[in-house]
Design an enzyme around this catalytic site. Structure first.
Site, PDB file in Angstrom:
ATOM      1  N   CYS A 180       0.910  -1.148   0.021  1.00 32.94           N
ATOM      2  CA  CYS A 180      -0.003  -0.064  -0.099  1.00 32.94           C
ATOM      3  C   CYS A 180       0.893   1.306   0.102  1.00 32.94           C
ATOM      4  O   CYS A 180       0.477   2.176  -0.817  1.00 32.94           O
ATOM      5  CB  CYS A 180      -1.110  -0.073   1.235  1.00 32.94           C
ATOM      6  SG  CYS A 180      -0.185  -0.551   2.553  1.00 32.94           S
ATOM      7  N   HIS A 191      -2.459   6.335   4.733  1.00 30.81           N
ATOM      8  CA  HIS A 191      -0.974   6.603   5.115  1.00 30.81           C
ATOM      9  C   HIS A 191      -0.676   8.002   4.403  1.00 30.81           C
ATOM     10  O   HIS A 191      -0.767   8.220   3.111  1.00 30.81           O
ATOM     11  CB  HIS A 191      -0.115   5.343   4.172  1.00 30.81           C
ATOM     12  CG  HIS A 191      -0.358   4.188   4.753  1.00 30.81           C
ATOM     13  ND1 HIS A 191      -1.096   3.662   5.879  1.00 30.81           N
ATOM     14  CD2 HIS A 191       0.054   2.936   4.160  1.00 30.81           C
ATOM     15  CE1 HIS A 191      -1.046   2.271   6.044  1.00 30.81           C
ATOM     16  NE2 HIS A 191      -0.454   1.989   5.319  1.00 30.81           N
TER      17      HIS A 191
HETATM   18  P1  NAP Z   1      -5.948  -9.477   7.974  1.00 31.41           P
HETATM   19  O1  NAP Z   1      -7.169  -8.534   8.524  1.00 31.41           O
HETATM   20  O2  NAP Z   1      -5.346 -10.085   8.946  1.00 31.41           O
HETATM   21  O3  NAP Z   1      -6.864 -10.710   7.303  1.00 31.41           O
HETATM   22  C1  NAP Z   1      -6.072 -11.838   7.000  1.00 31.41           C
HETATM   23  C2  NAP Z   1      -7.088 -12.834   6.349  1.00 31.41           C
HETATM   24  O4  NAP Z   1      -6.266 -13.836   5.674  1.00 31.41           O
HETATM   25  C3  NAP Z   1      -8.482 -13.217   6.880  1.00 31.41           C
HETATM   26  O5  NAP Z   1      -9.322 -13.488   6.215  1.00 31.41           O
HETATM   27  C4  NAP Z   1      -7.764 -14.460   7.735  1.00 31.41           C
HETATM   28  O6  NAP Z   1      -8.821 -15.476   7.853  1.00 31.41           O
HETATM   29  C5  NAP Z   1      -7.209 -15.170   6.254  1.00 31.41           C
HETATM   30  N1  NAP Z   1      -6.055 -16.266   6.730  1.00 31.41           N
HETATM   31  C6  NAP Z   1      -5.020 -16.215   7.692  1.00 31.41           C
HETATM   32  N2  NAP Z   1      -4.475 -17.253   7.421  1.00 31.41           N
HETATM   33  C7  NAP Z   1      -5.063 -18.330   6.585  1.00 31.41           C
HETATM   34  C8  NAP Z   1      -5.011 -19.497   6.042  1.00 31.41           C
HETATM   35  N3  NAP Z   1      -3.718 -20.306   6.741  1.00 31.41           N
HETATM   36  N4  NAP Z   1      -5.629 -19.941   5.229  1.00 31.41           N
HETATM   37  C9  NAP Z   1      -6.782 -19.057   4.803  1.00 31.41           C
HETATM   38  N5  NAP Z   1      -6.736 -18.064   5.133  1.00 31.41           N
HETATM   39  C10 NAP Z   1      -5.997 -17.403   6.103  1.00 31.41           C
HETATM   40  O7  NAP Z   1      -5.201  -8.821   6.836  1.00 31.41           O
HETATM   41  P2  NAP Z   1      -5.419  -7.635   5.930  1.00 31.41           P
HETATM   42  O8  NAP Z   1      -4.730  -6.436   6.474  1.00 31.41           O
HETATM   43  O9  NAP Z   1      -6.917  -8.042   5.312  1.00 31.41           O
HETATM   44  O10 NAP Z   1      -4.521  -8.137   4.726  1.00 31.41           O
HETATM   45  C11 NAP Z   1      -4.794  -9.156   3.809  1.00 31.41           C
HETATM   46  C12 NAP Z   1      -3.537  -9.040   2.815  1.00 31.41           C
HETATM   47  O11 NAP Z   1      -3.344  -8.012   2.220  1.00 31.41           O
HETATM   48  C13 NAP Z   1      -2.240  -9.263   3.528  1.00 31.41           C
HETATM   49  O12 NAP Z   1      -1.199 -10.195   2.806  1.00 31.41           O
HETATM   50  C14 NAP Z   1      -1.701  -7.796   3.649  1.00 31.41           C
HETATM   51  O13 NAP Z   1      -0.211  -7.758   3.831  1.00 31.41           O
HETATM   52  C15 NAP Z   1      -2.042  -7.217   2.319  1.00 31.41           C
HETATM   53  N6  NAP Z   1      -2.375  -5.687   2.514  1.00 31.41           N
HETATM   54  C16 NAP Z   1      -3.067  -5.166   3.293  1.00 31.41           C
HETATM   55  C17 NAP Z   1      -3.234  -3.742   3.276  1.00 31.41           C
HETATM   56  C18 NAP Z   1      -3.959  -3.091   4.507  1.00 31.41           C
HETATM   57  O14 NAP Z   1      -4.017  -1.862   4.466  1.00 31.41           O
HETATM   58  N7  NAP Z   1      -4.464  -3.804   5.446  1.00 31.41           N
HETATM   59  C19 NAP Z   1      -2.699  -2.911   2.359  1.00 31.41           C
HETATM   60  C20 NAP Z   1      -2.008  -3.551   1.313  1.00 31.41           C
HETATM   61  C21 NAP Z   1      -1.898  -5.132   1.243  1.00 31.41           C
HETATM   62  P3  NAP Z   1      -9.631 -15.796   9.471  1.00 31.41           P
HETATM   63  O15 NAP Z   1     -10.369 -14.775   9.695  1.00 31.41           O
HETATM   64  O16 NAP Z   1     -10.201 -17.091   9.262  1.00 31.41           O
HETATM   65  O17 NAP Z   1      -8.179 -15.917  10.294  1.00 31.41           O
END
Ligand code: NAP
Length: 337
Positions: free
Chosen positions: A148, A232
């Protein structure tokens, strides 16, 4: 036109929920499967906590969460909002099964045959898909959006790179709590505080920006987590070829119109603010759906020539909306037929 079925992996997370909100009434795509980890397996989506304003979209409330397994949750288009480690294992499985995977995760961004894509900047990166399929023997593909922080920085710099050439970038970020997912940084560590370390973030920005702009430029990133919910902010100093004056830089930014005709593309991806106290995350990050990057305070820099402030929505432009835009570009270019 029948809408294309899609699977959302990581549907319960911060990015997954924003993706679902965008997909609820998307003109081209229709959600067929929701998947997350074993912790969520079999649960009714409407029974899980919905963390965005308003209620969970009705269309998904009765949907049961499935395993993130291409044998049972396959669709020709997959959005991945998985943690990086889960993405490393699961995204190739879906790509091998024939899906085009639009990923938010870091796992494959730097692979030379994987497009690291921001449609307004480098749509030609999609051409790598042919090579990716040949090398890996996949029928599908993985397309990544950048981190991001990189996306916001790249949108601010792309017009300057085109007009002058970017040589050196110094960027200090003030990154929102939502960037760490849910539950993210413990509140007692973050409230009233600044955390001067976000694991892996500086290296991501320093390596992704040169790939995205296709230039061996020098980047130094200093990343900080701040107690802001969304958006950000980035303080950028940049050395441009020929040392243009701040007025010429402002003109090049104001002139830039990538002219992308896709459902999630903002009319203008850069919004220039004229007052000294903008942009601000609370006022600007989510304005108009959060797909534009806001710029302000363009001025002379005694170190590198020009400095400015950029701000963008990390979860929308930097994640959910960015992945959706990548999918729309892939669809428009015939990759999903
Ligand atoms: P998050 O809120 O922690 O969500 C993670 C998701 O992954 C949840 O749905 C979780 O499911 C699932 N998960 C975790 N381990 C898993 C597994 N072994 N098998 C299947 N599903 C699994 O994270 P987020 O912020 O949404 O980020 C998601 C991705 O986008 C990450 O790679 C992050 O680096 C990237 N990202 C995030 C942002 C941001 O601003 N947040 C920006 C750019 C990129 P459960 O609920 O069942 O645990």
């Amino acid at each position: 036109m029948a809408r294309l079925p899609v699977t959302v992996l990581g549907a319960t997370g911060v990015v997954g929920q924003r993706l679902l909100r965008r997909l609820a009434d998307h003109p081209w795509f229709e959600v067929a499967h929701l998947a997350a980890s074993d912790r969520s397996l079999g649960r009714r989506y409407g029974d899980l906590p919905w963390r965005l304003p308003g209620a969970c979209p009705e269309a998904f409330a009765e949907t049961r969460l499935e395993a993130a397994d291409p044998r049972t949750a396959f669709a020709p288009l997959v959005f991945s909002a998985l943690d990086t480690e889960a993405a490393r294992a699961l995204e190739p499985a879906f790509a091998a099964a024939g899906a085009v995977v639009c990923s938010n995760a870091a796992a494959f961004r730097l692979e030379p045959d994987v497009p690291l894509l921001v449609p307004e900047i480098n749509p030609e990166a999609l051409d790598l898909v042919g090579e990716q399929r040949r090398r890996r023997g996949w029928k599908g593909a993985i397309l990544c959006n950048p981190n991001c922080t990189t996306t916001i920085l790249a949108l601010a710099l792309a017009p300057l790179h085109r007009a002058f050439g970017v040589e050196v970038v110094l960027m200090a970020s003030l990154q929102a709590a939502s960037g760490a997912g849910h539950p993210g940084v413990p509140s007692l560590d973050l409230l009233g505080n600044v955390v001067p370390h976000i694991p892996g973030e500086e290296a991501k920005v320093e390596m992704e920006l040169p790939k995205l702009l296709r230039s061996p430029l020098t980047v130094s990133a200093l990343c900080h987590r701040v107690p802001v919910v969304e958006g950000h902010t980035e303080a950028i100093s940049v050395r441009l070829r020929g040392g243009p004056a701040p007025e010429a830089v402002r003109e090049a930014l104001a002139r830039w119109r990538p002219g992308l005709d896709l459902p999630s593309a903002p009319e203008n991806p850069l919004i220039l603010h004229g007052t000294e106290d903008r942009p601000q995350p609370r006022l600007d990050a989510e304005a108009g759906g959060g797909m534009a990057v806001h710029l302000g305070r363009i001025r002379a820099c005694p170190l590198l020539g020009v400095k400015l402030t950029a701000l963008g929505s990390n979860t929308e432009r930097g994640a959910a909306g960015g992945a959706l835009l990548n999918a729309e570009l892939a669809m428009a270019r015939g990759l999903l037929t």
